[in-house]
Design an enzyme around this catalytic site. Structure first.
Site, PDB file in Angstrom:
ATOM      1  N   TYR A   1       1.931  99.519  69.550  1.00  0.00           N
ATOM      2  CA  TYR A   1       3.527  98.997  68.904  1.00  0.00           C
ATOM      3  C   TYR A   1       4.211  98.102  69.535  1.00  0.00           C
ATOM      4  CZ  TYR A   1       7.216  98.017  65.164  1.00  0.00           C
ATOM      5  OH  TYR A   1       8.460  97.474  64.557  1.00  0.00           O
TER       6      TYR A   1
ATOM      7  N   LYS B   1      14.356 104.555  71.196  1.00  0.00           N
ATOM      8  CA  LYS B   1      13.882 106.154  70.601  1.00  0.00           C
ATOM      9  C   LYS B   1      15.040 107.507  71.505  1.00  0.00           C
ATOM     10  CE  LYS B   1       9.822 105.614  68.431  1.00  0.00           C
ATOM     11  NZ  LYS B   1       9.129 104.664  68.264  1.00  0.00           N
TER      12      LYS B   1
ATOM     13  N   ASP C   1       6.402 100.102  78.007  1.00  0.00           N
ATOM     14  CA  ASP C   1       7.121  99.723  76.478  1.00  0.00           C
ATOM     15  C   ASP C   1       6.569 101.649  76.713  1.00  0.00           C
ATOM     16  OD1 ASP C   1       7.625 100.534  74.090  1.00  0.00           O
ATOM     17  OD2 ASP C   1       6.939  99.442  72.875  1.00  0.00           O
TER      18      ASP C   1
HETATM   19  C1  LIG Z   1       9.659 102.138  68.388  1.00  0.00           C
HETATM   20  C2  LIG Z   1       8.918 101.899  69.270  1.00  0.00           C
HETATM   21  C3  LIG Z   1       9.427 100.132  69.396  1.00  0.00           C
HETATM   22  C4  LIG Z   1      10.380  99.938  67.895  1.00  0.00           C
HETATM   23  O1  LIG Z   1      11.378 100.476  68.785  1.00  0.00           O
HETATM   24  P1  LIG Z   1      12.659 100.418  67.133  1.00  0.00           P
HETATM   25  O2  LIG Z   1      13.924 101.431  67.802  1.00  0.00           O
HETATM   26  O3  LIG Z   1      11.499 101.035  66.303  1.00  0.00           O
HETATM   27  O4  LIG Z   1      12.900  98.868  67.388  1.00  0.00           O
HETATM   28  C5  LIG Z   1       8.888 100.177  70.635  1.00  0.00           C
HETATM   29  N1  LIG Z   1       7.838 100.507  70.654  1.00  0.00           N
HETATM   30  C6  LIG Z   1       7.555 101.594  70.727  1.00  0.00           C
HETATM   31  C7  LIG Z   1       5.786 102.444  71.648  1.00  0.00           C
HETATM   32  C8  LIG Z   1       7.503 102.132  69.858  1.00  0.00           C
HETATM   33  O5  LIG Z   1       7.308 103.701  70.017  1.00  0.00           O
END
Ligand SMILES: *Cc1c(COP(=O)(O)O)cnc(C)c1O
Length: 425
Positions: A142, A265, A237
């Protein structure tokens, strides 16, 4: 009727599905989501006043536990000097300098307001920098909800079993190529088929959106080598892993270098913050120094920055926190092994640092298809049994559990007793 049930019914009248982010709705596990009122340390308290040991920690940000006092105080003080300027501040430089000092291969960094924005902007930058359109992502990873990423996109999407997403046009997803996680041969094949057309490979260096999936030995190194050879931008990411697995995130912990890194996060200490950074020669292409456009009215917002800065400073100055997080999570891992063995279903525990997940499966869980073939019906019953016993797990088998520094061995022991009870019933 509980207060949460009342609130959920009321919420659905004015908020689609009653929540502001889908996985919160408990759709995958069934039942009513708990409405939270407050939290402190390792505990959250719902609208009915019940206490829960929290294994979500706001999906990662609350790595030091809820309402961590230095962060709360910093926010209080800073807000007296206005909550936003829309002009640069010294604090933003301090934040950038701190991130650059903590994260390997990050010479420059741009602040945004979410992980979604960070990933979306990093991809745009990789495309602008290389002059190429296509990119590879991995099934079950994601990268936020920007259109181009919503192809085989892990937890939220998997939880709802959505394959094609209304509103995402073929035009924006035509350049999104996907490969199974941990499958370097599949990547090599895609790269050969699309020679000279790939701008980026984006990957969660430890995947956390299909449960916790550990990169196989050589997988990330393989991506690094392919990107080097083909002039492809390797994007890690690290929205989940950044500042969690080590002060320098997965790059540091696993010893593999990325060209661009995205954060979210933990970086915001619980405020809406994201960031992307990387090598100077790439980052300079971002506007206003370059012509890859990117902007944000509330980017670098003073309240968000002071929260994130205070959090990162604490982590940076106290590396023992990481050691303790690892030890606690390993203690939980061992305990889960023992407790789950008392039940009669096969299970797989994947763990790296303070990320851990349980899949009810009899074979290793190494990618999206092995995660999806686990017994997720059983997970849902497991989830509810624990919830009834005051243990708050992520409400989906496709999510990592996050351990916080506030969690004690006693909390873990209480959790393990609940797990044993769950599998015996
Ligand atoms: C949570 C998450 C996102 C998205 O971040 P948001 O602040 O919810 O937009 C992108 N990449 C990874 C790996 C994530 O866990």
């Amino acid at each position: 009727m509980t207060k949460s049930q009342e609130l959920f019914a009321r919420a659905q009248k004015t908020i689609p599905g009653g929540v502001n982010s889908p996985v919160r709705a408990f759709k995958s596990v069934g039942g009513t989501p708990l409405f939270m009122e407050r939290a402190k340390g390792a505990y959250m308290y719902d609208a009915d006043g019940r206490r829960y040991i929290d294994y979500i920690n706001s999906w990662g940000p609350m790595i030091l536990g809820h309402a961590y006092e230095p962060v709360v105080k910093a926010i209080q003080e800073k807000s007296l000097g206005s909550t936003s300027f829309g002009a640069p501040t010294e604090l933003e430089i301090e934040m950038a300098e701190l991130i650059v000092s903590m994260a390997p291969n990050v010479d420059m960094v741009r602040m945004v307001s979410s992980g979604t924005e960070a990933c979306m902007s990093a991809l745009r930058l990789a495309r602008g920098f290389t002059g190429r359109n296509k990119f590879i992502k991995f099934e079950g990873c994601y990268h936020g909800h920007a259109d181009a990423f919503l192809v085989k996109a892990g937890s939220g999407v998997a939880t709802f079993n959505i394959q094609t997403i209304p509103g995402v046009t073929a035009g924006v997803s035509v350049d999104t190529l996907t490969a199974p996680y941990n499958d370097i041969d599949a990547v090599e094949k895609l790269v050969a088929e699309n020679a000279g057309q790939l701008a980026a490979i984006i990957v969660e260096p430890v995947a956390g959106n299909m449960g916790c999936i550990i990169p196989a030995p050589g997988f990330l190194e393989g991506l690094r080598a392919i990107c080097e050879k083909e002039g492809i931008v390797l994007i890690f990411d690290e929205v989940m892993t950044g500042f969690r697995l080590a002060p320098g995130g997965a790059q540091q912990r696993l010893g593999v270098n990325a060209d661009l890194v995205t954060y979210g996060k933990v970086i915001g200490g619980g405020m809406p913050v994201g960031a992307f950074g990387g090598k100077r020669e790439i980052m300079q292409h971002i506007s206003p120094s370059g012509n890859v456009y990117q902007a944000g009215t509330l980017s670098g917002n003073p309240i968000a920055m002071i929260a994130g800065y205070t959090m990162l400073r604490t982590l940076n100055d106290n590396p023992v926190i990481y050691k303790e997080l690892d030890e606690k999570t390993e203690y939980l891992h061992k305990g889960l092994d023992k407790a789950l063995s008392k039940g009669n279903l096969p299970f797989v525990i994947n763990q790296l640092g303070s990320m851990i997940s349980v899949h009810f499966s009899d074979k290793p869980v190494i990618d999206f298809s092995s995660a999806a073939s686990a017994n997720n019906t059983y997970f849902n019953r497991f989830f509810h049994s624990l919830l009834d016993q005051g243990i708050y797990l992520p409400p989906s088998a496709f999510e990592t559990w996050f351990i916080s520094a506030a969690l004690t061995k006693e909390d873990i022991d209480e959790t393990l007793r609940a797990v044993e009870k769950a599998v015996l019933s």
